[in-house]
Write an enzyme that holds these catalytic residues in place. Structure first.
Site, PDB file in Angstrom:
ATOM      1  N   SER A  84       0.798  -1.233   0.000  1.00 12.29           N
ATOM      2  CA  SER A  84       0.000   0.000   0.000  1.00 12.29           C
ATOM      3  C   SER A  84       0.831   1.284   0.000  1.00 12.29           C
ATOM      4  CB  SER A  84      -0.998  -0.002   1.164  1.00 12.29           C
ATOM      5  OG  SER A  84      -0.353  -0.174   2.404  1.00 12.29           O
ATOM      6  N   GLN A 134      -1.236  -5.239 -25.929  1.00 14.68           N
ATOM      7  CA  GLN A 134      -0.609  -5.964 -24.817  1.00 14.68           C
ATOM      8  C   GLN A 134      -0.612  -5.096 -23.563  1.00 14.68           C
ATOM      9  OE1 GLN A 134       3.187  -7.960 -25.656  1.00 14.68           O
ATOM     10  NE2 GLN A 134       2.810  -7.683 -27.832  1.00 14.68           N
ATOM     11  N   HIS A 189      -2.887  -4.820 -18.679  1.00 20.42           N
ATOM     12  CA  HIS A 189      -2.632  -4.409 -17.290  1.00 20.42           C
ATOM     13  C   HIS A 189      -3.733  -3.439 -16.895  1.00 20.42           C
ATOM     14  CE1 HIS A 189       1.420  -6.250 -17.324  1.00 20.42           C
ATOM     15  NE2 HIS A 189       1.342  -5.968 -18.608  1.00 20.42           N
ATOM     16  N   GLU A 214      -6.953   7.203 -24.824  1.00 21.31           N
ATOM     17  CA  GLU A 214      -6.262   7.004 -26.100  1.00 21.31           C
ATOM     18  C   GLU A 214      -6.845   7.887 -27.195  1.00 21.31           C
ATOM     19  OE1 GLU A 214      -4.993   3.202 -28.983  1.00 21.31           O
ATOM     20  OE2 GLU A 214      -6.471   2.952 -27.381  1.00 21.31           O
ATOM     21  N   ASP A 262      -0.099   3.677 -10.397  1.00 17.55           N
ATOM     22  CA  ASP A 262       0.654   3.803  -9.151  1.00 17.55           C
ATOM     23  C   ASP A 262       1.886   2.899  -9.199  1.00 17.55           C
ATOM     24  OD1 ASP A 262       0.194   1.159  -7.600  1.00 17.55           O
ATOM     25  OD2 ASP A 262      -1.844   1.738  -8.177  1.00 17.55           O
ATOM     26  N   HIS A 278       3.182   0.607  -7.207  1.00 16.46           N
ATOM     27  CA  HIS A 278       3.032  -0.826  -6.921  1.00 16.46           C
ATOM     28  C   HIS A 278       2.639  -1.585  -8.188  1.00 16.46           C
ATOM     29  CE1 HIS A 278       1.504  -4.637  -5.596  1.00 16.46           C
ATOM     30  NE2 HIS A 278       0.241  -4.294  -5.801  1.00 16.46           N
ATOM     31  N   HIS A 313       4.694  -4.214 -11.008  1.00 15.73           N
ATOM     32  CA  HIS A 313       4.174  -5.484 -11.515  1.00 15.73           C
ATOM     33  C   HIS A 313       4.244  -5.511 -13.040  1.00 15.73           C
ATOM     34  CE1 HIS A 313       1.845  -9.154 -11.740  1.00 15.73           C
ATOM     35  NE2 HIS A 313       0.976  -8.564 -12.552  1.00 15.73           N
ATOM     36  N   ARG A 350       7.043  -7.222 -18.157  1.00 12.49           N
ATOM     37  CA  ARG A 350       7.429  -6.718 -19.476  1.00 12.49           C
ATOM     38  C   ARG A 350       8.930  -6.521 -19.646  1.00 12.49           C
ATOM     39  NH1 ARG A 350       3.313  -8.547 -22.293  1.00 12.49           N
ATOM     40  NH2 ARG A 350       1.314  -7.809 -21.481  1.00 12.49           N
TER      41      ARG A 350
END
Length: 278
Positions: A69, A89, A93, A100, A189, A191, A195, A200
């Site tokens: 957090s 791709q 996420h 866009e 964010d 965190h 990931h 990637r």
């Protein structure tokens, strides 16, 4: 909490980092940095009351033990330009927020991604979703490049002709190829960005998205250098072991034979030898 200003991040705001042949990544805005992470973890106010080494140790502890957090308190907004097939791709996420460019409202630009010869390879024989590590011979690669460019040119000429005929933009665009460049604003964010980068930056990720991840990593180093250093050590270059693999490690360290066999042993050996997971 006091507003966090990171001088290194301020210096690169709106700086365009080129990626691929026509793409880029720009840091548009950011909220917080390493200081925000430690403030959030300590629920303190104003300037940090600890030393940089103590802050770094705290951040490292938080990331190592997956106390996520505080990292969510750091947020970055990027302006990115990339081929549509990379963007498809990217949006997998779903924790990011994006807006866009729309082909319904705007006339798309005549900009397509053309891979360089060294990045044109045959289908991998042992990886259904990837290319072989060895590219085609230069002559064959150039033939493929010419074919790609001709297809792109034809598609855009057809698109332009349909627009000239008065066809609605939302219909005229439907035959444009995945190599067309698109742009969007993307906010995430730290965190969830870590990931994203974990997946990637991996060598198994497609080259064209991996080079964008490499640029994002460099920007993260400017915004939150301590957190990014911890990410590289524990997530990017670290590996996770299953219970069976931990038991195998114990046996090996005790001088016993590796009990794992077949694919399990292959995955285990890959982790040990390369630091990467199959």
């Amino acid at each position: 909490m006091a507003h966090c200003i990171v001088p290194e991040a301020e210096e690169i705001l709106d700086k365009s980092y080129p990626v691929l042949d026509k793409g880029f990544v720009r840091l548009v805005d950011y909220y917080g940095g390493d200081q925000r992470i430690v403030q959030s973890a300590r629920v303190s106010y104003g300037e940090g009351t600890k030393s940089v080494s103590q802050d770094g140790a705290l951040i490292d502890y938080l990331l190592r033990h997956q106390h996520t957090s505080p990292f969510e308190q750091v947020v970055m907004t990027f302006h990115v330009k990339m081929p549509i097939f990379v963007a498809r791709q990217w949006v997998r996420h779903r924790t990011g927020r994006m807006n866009e460019v729309s082909g319904r409202y705007s006339i798309m630009k005549d900009e397509f991604y053309v891979p360089t010869a060294e990045n044109i390879s045959p289908q991998s024989k042992d990886n259904k979703q990837g290319r072989d590590l060895n590219p085609f011979e230069p002559q064959k690669a150039n033939e493929i490049i010419n074919s790609l460019e001709k297809g792109q040119e034809s598609a855009f000429e057809n698109y332009s002709s349909l627009l000239d005929d008065g066809l609605a933009r939302e219909i005229a665009r439907i035959n444009l190829p995945l190599s067309l460049y698109t742009e969007f604003y993307w906010e995430m964010d730290l965190h969830n960005l870590f990931h994203f980068l974990k997946l990637r930056l991996d060598s198994h990720a497609q080259y064209e998205i991996r080079v964008y991840a490499e640029v994002l990593l460099e920007i993260c180093k400017k915004v939150a250098p301590l957190a990014t250093s911890s990410f590289i050590n524990h997530m990017n270059k670290g590996v996770n072991f299953s219970g069976e693999e931990v038991e195998a490690l114990r046996k090996i360290l005790n001088g016993e034979a590796n009990p794992l066999e077949g694919k399990k042993k292959e995955r285990f050996d890959e982790k040990i030898l390369t630091g990467k997971q199959l």
